[in-house]
Scaffold this motif. Structure first.
Motif, short mmCIF file in Angstrom:
data_model
loop_
_atom_site.label_atom_id
_atom_site.label_comp_id
_atom_site.label_asym_id
_atom_site.label_seq_id
_atom_site.Cartn_x
_atom_site.Cartn_y
_atom_site.Cartn_z
N PRO A 118 81.46 47.46 69.63
CA PRO A 118 80.59 46.55 70.38
C PRO A 118 80.69 45.14 69.81
CG PRO A 118 79.27 47.80 68.83
CD PRO A 118 80.69 48.32 68.71
N ILE A 119 80.74 44.15 70.67
CA ILE A 119 80.69 42.77 70.18
C ILE A 119 79.30 42.51 69.61
CG2 ILE A 119 82.41 42.00 71.86
CD1 ILE A 119 80.12 40.77 73.46
N PRO A 120 79.14 41.50 68.75
CA PRO A 120 77.82 41.22 68.18
C PRO A 120 76.75 41.07 69.25
CG PRO A 120 79.50 39.94 67.05
CD PRO A 120 80.19 40.61 68.21
N PHE A 121 75.66 41.78 69.05
CA PHE A 121 74.63 41.91 70.08
C PHE A 121 73.34 41.17 69.69
CE2 PHE A 121 74.67 44.05 74.00
CZ PHE A 121 73.42 44.60 74.28
N ASP A 122 73.39 40.43 68.59
CA ASP A 122 72.18 39.86 68.01
C ASP A 122 71.95 38.40 68.37
OD1 ASP A 122 74.41 39.00 66.65
OD2 ASP A 122 73.49 39.11 64.66
N GLY A 123 72.68 37.88 69.35
CA GLY A 123 72.55 36.47 69.71
C GLY A 123 72.53 36.29 71.22
N VAL A 163 89.71 50.38 77.91
CA VAL A 163 90.81 49.56 78.42
C VAL A 163 90.53 49.13 79.86
CG1 VAL A 163 93.20 49.72 79.23
CG2 VAL A 163 92.65 50.31 76.88
N GLU A 164 89.89 49.99 80.63
CA GLU A 164 89.59 49.68 82.02
C GLU A 164 88.25 48.98 82.20
OE1 GLU A 164 91.77 50.10 84.32
OE2 GLU A 164 93.21 51.23 83.11
N ASN A 165 87.55 48.72 81.10
CA ASN A 165 86.19 48.17 81.23
C ASN A 165 85.85 47.34 80.00
OD1 ASN A 165 83.64 47.66 82.22
ND2 ASN A 165 82.84 49.70 81.73
N ASP A 166 86.65 46.32 79.75
CA ASP A 166 86.48 45.46 78.59
C ASP A 166 85.31 44.49 78.82
OD1 ASP A 166 86.76 43.80 76.40
OD2 ASP A 166 88.71 42.97 77.00
N SER A 167 84.41 44.40 77.86
CA SER A 167 83.22 43.57 78.05
C SER A 167 83.54 42.08 78.13
CB SER A 167 82.22 43.81 76.91
OG SER A 167 82.75 43.42 75.66
N VAL A 168 84.75 41.67 77.71
CA VAL A 168 85.10 40.25 77.78
C VAL A 168 86.29 40.01 78.72
CG1 VAL A 168 84.18 39.87 75.48
CG2 VAL A 168 86.62 40.22 75.75
N ALA A 199 74.92 35.90 73.37
CA ALA A 199 75.87 36.73 74.12
C ALA A 199 75.28 38.12 74.38
CB ALA A 199 77.19 36.85 73.36
N GLY A 200 74.64 38.70 73.37
CA GLY A 200 74.00 39.99 73.54
C GLY A 200 72.84 39.92 74.52
N ASP A 201 72.09 38.83 74.48
CA ASP A 201 70.98 38.66 75.43
C ASP A 201 71.50 38.66 76.87
OD1 ASP A 201 69.32 38.43 73.25
OD2 ASP A 201 69.09 36.25 73.38
N ILE A 202 72.61 37.97 77.08
CA ILE A 202 73.18 37.90 78.43
C ILE A 202 73.60 39.29 78.90
CG2 ILE A 202 75.17 37.08 79.76
CD1 ILE A 202 75.02 34.49 78.08
N LEU A 203 74.26 40.06 78.01
CA LEU A 203 74.68 41.41 78.39
C LEU A 203 73.48 42.28 78.75
CD1 LEU A 203 77.50 42.13 75.78
CD2 LEU A 203 77.76 41.57 78.20
N GLN A 204 72.39 42.16 77.99
CA GLN A 204 71.21 42.96 78.30
C GLN A 204 70.58 42.53 79.62
OE1 GLN A 204 68.60 44.10 74.81
NE2 GLN A 204 69.89 42.59 73.77
N GLU A 261 79.69 31.68 68.18
CA GLU A 261 78.88 32.27 69.24
C GLU A 261 79.17 31.62 70.59
OE1 GLU A 261 75.95 35.06 70.65
OE2 GLU A 261 77.15 34.90 68.81
N GLY A 262 79.59 30.34 70.57
CA GLY A 262 79.94 29.68 71.82
C GLY A 262 81.09 30.37 72.52
N ILE A 263 82.12 30.74 71.76
CA ILE A 263 83.24 31.47 72.34
C ILE A 263 82.78 32.85 72.83
CG2 ILE A 263 85.40 32.66 71.75
CD1 ILE A 263 86.25 30.29 70.17
N LEU A 264 81.91 33.48 72.06
CA LEU A 264 81.44 34.83 72.44
C LEU A 264 80.68 34.79 73.78
CD1 LEU A 264 81.67 37.65 71.22
CD2 LEU A 264 79.41 37.33 70.20
N VAL A 265 79.85 33.77 73.97
CA VAL A 265 79.14 33.63 75.24
C VAL A 265 80.14 33.40 76.37
CG1 VAL A 265 77.57 32.15 76.55
CG2 VAL A 265 76.95 32.88 74.25
N CYS A 266 81.12 32.53 76.12
CA CYS A 266 82.16 32.31 77.13
C CYS A 266 82.91 33.59 77.44
CB CYS A 266 83.15 31.24 76.65
SG CYS A 266 82.49 29.56 76.65
N ASP A 267 83.12 34.42 76.43
CA ASP A 267 83.85 35.67 76.62
C ASP A 267 83.11 36.61 77.56
OD1 ASP A 267 85.85 34.83 74.97
OD2 ASP A 267 85.24 36.02 73.24
N VAL A 268 81.81 36.82 77.34
CA VAL A 268 81.09 37.80 78.16
C VAL A 268 80.90 37.29 79.59
CG1 VAL A 268 79.91 38.76 76.15
CG2 VAL A 268 78.76 36.99 77.50
#
Length: 314
Positions: A217-222, A265-270, A224-229, A93-100
């Motif tokens: 969609p990347i995992p939205f249950d942690g 491709v033009e709008n990658d979430s990470v 990283a998902g909170d940040i996106l919301q 999840e640490g990498i996922l947060v860094c990704d978003v």
């Protein structure tokens, strides 16, 4: 694969003084911040001193600039704790947060981008890499269970910058199932489904059968998902296939290829898409699959990378 000890940082050499100067805030340090930085002991290595001094200065400036309250700080601490609790050998999840937040893609560019374009561009490894994927012969399928989707033959050559083939290069690949899940996320998939390790032949050639990748969609249950919301952002990644390519005497390559027809491709979430990594899946004449893509990989030698790094520091 990913060292987790800070001792690794202590073994690295510091970057140039000019680079450090540009990384530190330009204004005079606040006395309190200076006291925190100056508490660093004399046995600290130059690289650790460099990184932590800059980080503390920027972090303190961030807190002052935004007038962060105790309640807001505690929310941040809670998020960090949740990141750790959610992370294990199957999900980082640490990498996922860094990704978003665009952090991994930026670090990837800072680490691997060279001025020349005669090598294959890198991309982030993401949070779902697994070591020790099954080794298959060239041309084999990484599909252990039919979960739908369009099959595709992916093939090409691994070469040096000089254009000569690299024999015995290790090519690791992995991607999601059509439901958007990697096998370690999905109890319906067998272990190491849609993952495989291949080795190039005498001509530097590799080939495997996988699936034409689909967006998901990347995992939205942690966290990283909170940040996106919180930021009112979508969680989707364009369809892609991960590659990790290595060969003796050459710099290891971590990259991805992206389907040119995917709407994300033009709008990658990470923020991982690079134009050089966008490929076109063509109709295939092979009986193995209805689609194919040719993807050649060019690896610089360790000496070529070192030569570039030496000029960059001047």
């Amino acid at each position: 694969m990913r060292p987790c000890s800070l001792t690794v940082l202590s073994q690295l050499s510091p970057v140039s003084d000019s680079a450090l100067d540009s990384a530190m805030p330009s204004q005079t340090l606040d006395p309190y911040t200076a006291s925190v930085i100056n508490a660093t002991g004399p046995a600290t290595t130059p690289r650790v001193r460099q990184v932590f001094s800059s980080m503390i200065a920027h972090l303190h400036d961030f807190l002052r600039e935004n007038k962060v309250t105790v309640d807001e700080w505690m929310l941040g601490v809670d998020m960090i704790n949740r990141i750790g609790k959610m992370s294990d050998e199957r999900r980082n999840e640490g990498i996922l947060v860094c990704d978003v937040l665009g952090v991994e893609s930026l670090v990837d560019a800072l680490t691997y981008d060279l001025e020349s374009n005669d090598h294959t561009k890198s991309a982030i490894i993401g949070p779902f890499y697994r070591e020790n994927s099954p080794q298959y012969p060239n041309g084999a399928s990484i599909i252990q269970k039919d979960l739908g989707g369009d099959r595709a033959v992916v093939h090409g050559h691994v070469k040096g910058v000089d254009g000569l083939p690299i024999k015995g290069a290790r090519v690791e690949v992995w991607h999601t199932a059509p439901n958007g899940l990697y096998e370690q996320q999905d109890p319906e998939q067998p272990e190491y489904n849609l993952r495989g390790t291949f080795f190039t032949d005498d001509n530097g050639y590799y080939e495997f059968v996988g699936l034409r990748p689909t967006s998901y969609p990347i995992p939205f249950d942690g966290p990283a998902g909170d940040i996106l919301q919180l930021l009112d952002r979508h969680p989707y990644r364009p369809g892609h296939i991960h590659f990790l390519v290595s060969a003796p005497g050459h710099r290891r390559l971590i990259t991805q290829i992206f389907d040119s027809e995917d709407p994300y491709v033009e709008n990658d979430s990470v923020f991982a898409v690079k134009g050089e990594l966008v490929v076109t899946f063509q109709p295939s004449t092979s009986e193995k699959a209805p689609f194919e893509v040719v993807y050649d990989v060019v690896l610089p030698t360790s000496e070529e990378v070192a030569a570039y790094e030496s000029t960059k520091k001047k």
